[in-house]
Design a protein around this motif. Structure first.
Motif, PDB file in Angstrom:
ATOM      1  N   SER A   1      -3.452 -10.165 -10.970  1.00 25.32           N
ATOM      2  CA  SER A   1      -3.692  -9.973  -9.532  1.00 25.32           C
ATOM      3  C   SER A   1      -2.954  -8.776  -8.934  1.00 25.32           C
ATOM      4  O   SER A   1      -2.945  -8.600  -7.730  1.00 25.32           O
ATOM      5  N   GLU A   2      -2.336  -7.961  -9.755  1.00 23.78           N
ATOM      6  CA  GLU A   2      -1.632  -6.768  -9.282  1.00 23.78           C
ATOM      7  C   GLU A   2      -2.469  -5.538  -9.618  1.00 23.78           C
ATOM      8  O   GLU A   2      -3.018  -5.422 -10.713  1.00 23.78           O
ATOM      9  N   ILE A   3      -2.580  -4.605  -8.674  1.00 19.98           N
ATOM     10  CA  ILE A   3      -3.309  -3.367  -8.927  1.00 19.98           C
ATOM     11  C   ILE A   3      -2.443  -2.465  -9.803  1.00 19.98           C
ATOM     12  O   ILE A   3      -1.343  -2.090  -9.419  1.00 19.98           O
ATOM     13  N   VAL A   4      -2.965  -2.139 -10.994  1.00 21.85           N
ATOM     14  CA  VAL A   4      -2.209  -1.307 -11.936  1.00 21.85           C
ATOM     15  C   VAL A   4      -2.925   0.011 -12.239  1.00 21.85           C
ATOM     16  O   VAL A   4      -2.409   0.842 -12.993  1.00 21.85           O
ATOM     17  N   GLY A   5      -4.102   0.203 -11.653  1.00 22.36           N
ATOM     18  CA  GLY A   5      -4.829   1.440 -11.863  1.00 22.36           C
ATOM     19  C   GLY A   5      -5.893   1.630 -10.808  1.00 22.36           C
ATOM     20  O   GLY A   5      -6.372   0.670 -10.204  1.00 22.36           O
ATOM     21  N   VAL A   6      -6.235   2.891 -10.571  1.00 22.90           N
ATOM     22  CA  VAL A   6      -7.257   3.226  -9.585  1.00 22.90           C
ATOM     23  C   VAL A   6      -7.967   4.498 -10.030  1.00 22.90           C
ATOM     24  O   VAL A   6      -7.368   5.354 -10.689  1.00 22.90           O
ATOM     25  N   CYS A   7      -9.242   4.588  -9.679  1.00 21.06           N
ATOM     26  CA  CYS A   7     -10.031   5.769 -10.005  1.00 21.06           C
ATOM     27  C   CYS A   7     -11.233   5.822  -9.069  1.00 21.06           C
ATOM     28  O   CYS A   7     -11.924   4.824  -8.894  1.00 21.06           O
ATOM     29  N   GLY A   8     -11.445   6.974  -8.475  1.00 21.76           N
ATOM     30  CA  GLY A   8     -12.599   7.153  -7.604  1.00 21.76           C
ATOM     31  C   GLY A   8     -13.627   8.060  -8.240  1.00 21.76           C
ATOM     32  O   GLY A   8     -13.305   8.920  -9.058  1.00 21.76           O
TER      33      GLY A   8
ATOM     34  N   MET B   1      -0.035   0.060  -1.965  1.00 20.97           N
ATOM     35  CA  MET B   1       1.225   0.752  -1.674  1.00 20.97           C
ATOM     36  C   MET B   1       2.238   0.701  -2.818  1.00 20.97           C
ATOM     37  O   MET B   1       2.966   1.663  -3.032  1.00 20.97           O
ATOM     38  N   GLN B   2       2.284  -0.385  -3.562  1.00 19.93           N
ATOM     39  CA  GLN B   2       3.217  -0.443  -4.690  1.00 19.93           C
ATOM     40  C   GLN B   2       2.839   0.614  -5.728  1.00 19.93           C
ATOM     41  O   GLN B   2       3.707   1.311  -6.272  1.00 19.93           O
ATOM     42  N   LEU B   3       1.533   0.757  -5.987  1.00 17.62           N
ATOM     43  CA  LEU B   3       1.080   1.769  -6.931  1.00 17.62           C
ATOM     44  C   LEU B   3       1.314   3.179  -6.385  1.00 17.62           C
ATOM     45  O   LEU B   3       1.684   4.082  -7.128  1.00 17.62           O
ATOM     46  N   VAL B   4       1.126   3.359  -5.086  1.00 18.47           N
ATOM     47  CA  VAL B   4       1.392   4.655  -4.444  1.00 18.47           C
ATOM     48  C   VAL B   4       2.865   5.022  -4.618  1.00 18.47           C
ATOM     49  O   VAL B   4       3.192   6.140  -5.021  1.00 18.47           O
ATOM     50  N   ASP B   5       3.744   4.086  -4.328  1.00 17.57           N
ATOM     51  CA  ASP B   5       5.187   4.343  -4.470  1.00 17.57           C
ATOM     52  C   ASP B   5       5.553   4.671  -5.919  1.00 17.57           C
ATOM     53  O   ASP B   5       6.348   5.577  -6.177  1.00 17.57           O
ATOM     54  N   GLU B   6       4.957   3.931  -6.843  1.00 17.44           N
ATOM     55  CA  GLU B   6       5.229   4.177  -8.262  1.00 17.44           C
ATOM     56  C   GLU B   6       4.776   5.579  -8.669  1.00 17.44           C
ATOM     57  O   GLU B   6       5.501   6.305  -9.346  1.00 17.44           O
ATOM     58  N   SER B   7       3.580   5.964  -8.222  1.00 15.63           N
ATOM     59  CA  SER B   7       3.066   7.292  -8.579  1.00 15.63           C
ATOM     60  C   SER B   7       3.922   8.406  -7.965  1.00 15.63           C
ATOM     61  O   SER B   7       4.174   9.425  -8.601  1.00 15.63           O
ATOM     62  N   LYS B   8       4.381   8.194  -6.731  1.00  9.49           N
ATOM     63  CA  LYS B   8       5.240   9.194  -6.084  1.00  9.49           C
ATOM     64  C   LYS B   8       6.561   9.349  -6.820  1.00  9.49           C
ATOM     65  O   LYS B   8       7.087  10.465  -6.934  1.00  9.49           O
ATOM     66  N   SER B   9       7.089   8.239  -7.353  1.00 13.08           N
ATOM     67  CA  SER B   9       8.354   8.318  -8.087  1.00 13.08           C
ATOM     68  C   SER B   9       8.198   9.125  -9.370  1.00 13.08           C
ATOM     69  O   SER B   9       9.173   9.633  -9.916  1.00 13.08           O
ATOM     70  N   GLU B  10       6.950   9.256  -9.848  1.00  9.30           N
ATOM     71  CA  GLU B  10       6.666  10.076 -11.024  1.00  9.30           C
ATOM     72  C   GLU B  10       6.285  11.508 -10.656  1.00  9.30           C
ATOM     73  O   GLU B  10       5.993  12.324 -11.523  1.00  9.30           O
ATOM     74  N   GLY B  11       6.246  11.780  -9.345  1.00 11.62           N
ATOM     75  CA  GLY B  11       5.915  13.125  -8.899  1.00 11.62           C
ATOM     76  C   GLY B  11       4.449  13.348  -8.592  1.00 11.62           C
ATOM     77  O   GLY B  11       4.005  14.477  -8.410  1.00 11.62           O
ATOM     78  N   PHE B  12       3.670  12.267  -8.532  1.00 10.19           N
ATOM     79  CA  PHE B  12       2.238  12.361  -8.220  1.00 10.19           C
ATOM     80  C   PHE B  12       2.002  11.896  -6.784  1.00 10.19           C
ATOM     81  O   PHE B  12       2.398  10.791  -6.417  1.00 10.19           O
ATOM     82  N   PHE B  13       1.339  12.713  -5.996  1.00 14.88           N
ATOM     83  CA  PHE B  13       1.142  12.390  -4.578  1.00 14.88           C
ATOM     84  C   PHE B  13      -0.326  12.186  -4.218  1.00 14.88           C
ATOM     85  O   PHE B  13      -0.667  12.008  -3.057  1.00 14.88           O
ATOM     86  N   HIS B  14      -1.197  12.170  -5.214  1.00 18.70           N
ATOM     87  CA  HIS B  14      -2.623  12.059  -4.933  1.00 18.70           C
ATOM     88  C   HIS B  14      -3.050  10.661  -4.474  1.00 18.70           C
ATOM     89  O   HIS B  14      -4.052  10.536  -3.778  1.00 18.70           O
ATOM     90  N   LEU B  15      -2.305   9.627  -4.803  1.00 16.57           N
ATOM     91  CA  LEU B  15      -2.662   8.293  -4.312  1.00 16.57           C
ATOM     92  C   LEU B  15      -2.335   8.152  -2.834  1.00 16.57           C
ATOM     93  O   LEU B  15      -3.037   7.460  -2.096  1.00 16.57           O
ATOM     94  N   GLU B  16      -1.275   8.820  -2.411  1.00 13.64           N
ATOM     95  CA  GLU B  16      -0.957   8.844  -0.984  1.00 13.64           C
ATOM     96  C   GLU B  16      -2.127   9.480  -0.220  1.00 13.64           C
ATOM     97  O   GLU B  16      -2.523   9.012   0.842  1.00 13.64           O
TER      98      GLU B  16
END
Length: 95
Positions: free
Chosen positions: A52-59, A10-25
């Motif tokens: 121990s903090e998630i700083v990136g994701v890729c599927g 969720m922290q990464l989701v919120d960060e991405s949304k603040s940049e205008g990216f909604f794909h993590l949501e």
């Protein structure tokens, strides 16, 4: 990754949304409903951790537009700006 605790994203989701990216949501929603859990043959979900903090994701999904099982599709890629220009992102180099 066999199971994703979406609350940890969720922290990464919120960060991405603040940049205008909604794909993590969408990743969190689809994973929670079972629409896309990256669990088909050849699929995977990758996380980058820093202290121990998630700083990136890729599927990686099977490509629905290809008849070949050897063709994949990168989905929901996001790397935090806090590490985007550092060496932590070298894991994304695909061969």
């Amino acid at each position: 990754m066999k199971h994703l605790d979406t609350h940890k994203l969720m922290q990464l989701v919120d960060e991405s949304k603040s940049e205008g990216f909604f794909h993590l949501e969408r990743l969190v929603t689809d994973y929670g409903t079972g629409t896309n859990t990256f669990d088909k043959n050849g699929e995977a979900l990758f996380l980058v951790l820093k202290n121990s903090e998630i700083v990136g994701v890729c599927g990686l999904n099977q490509d629905p537009f290809s008849d070949s099982k050897k063709v994949g599709r990168v989905r929901r890629l996001y790397v935090s700006p806090s590490v985007n220009s550092q060496n932590e992102t070298h894991f994304l180099e695909l061969s």
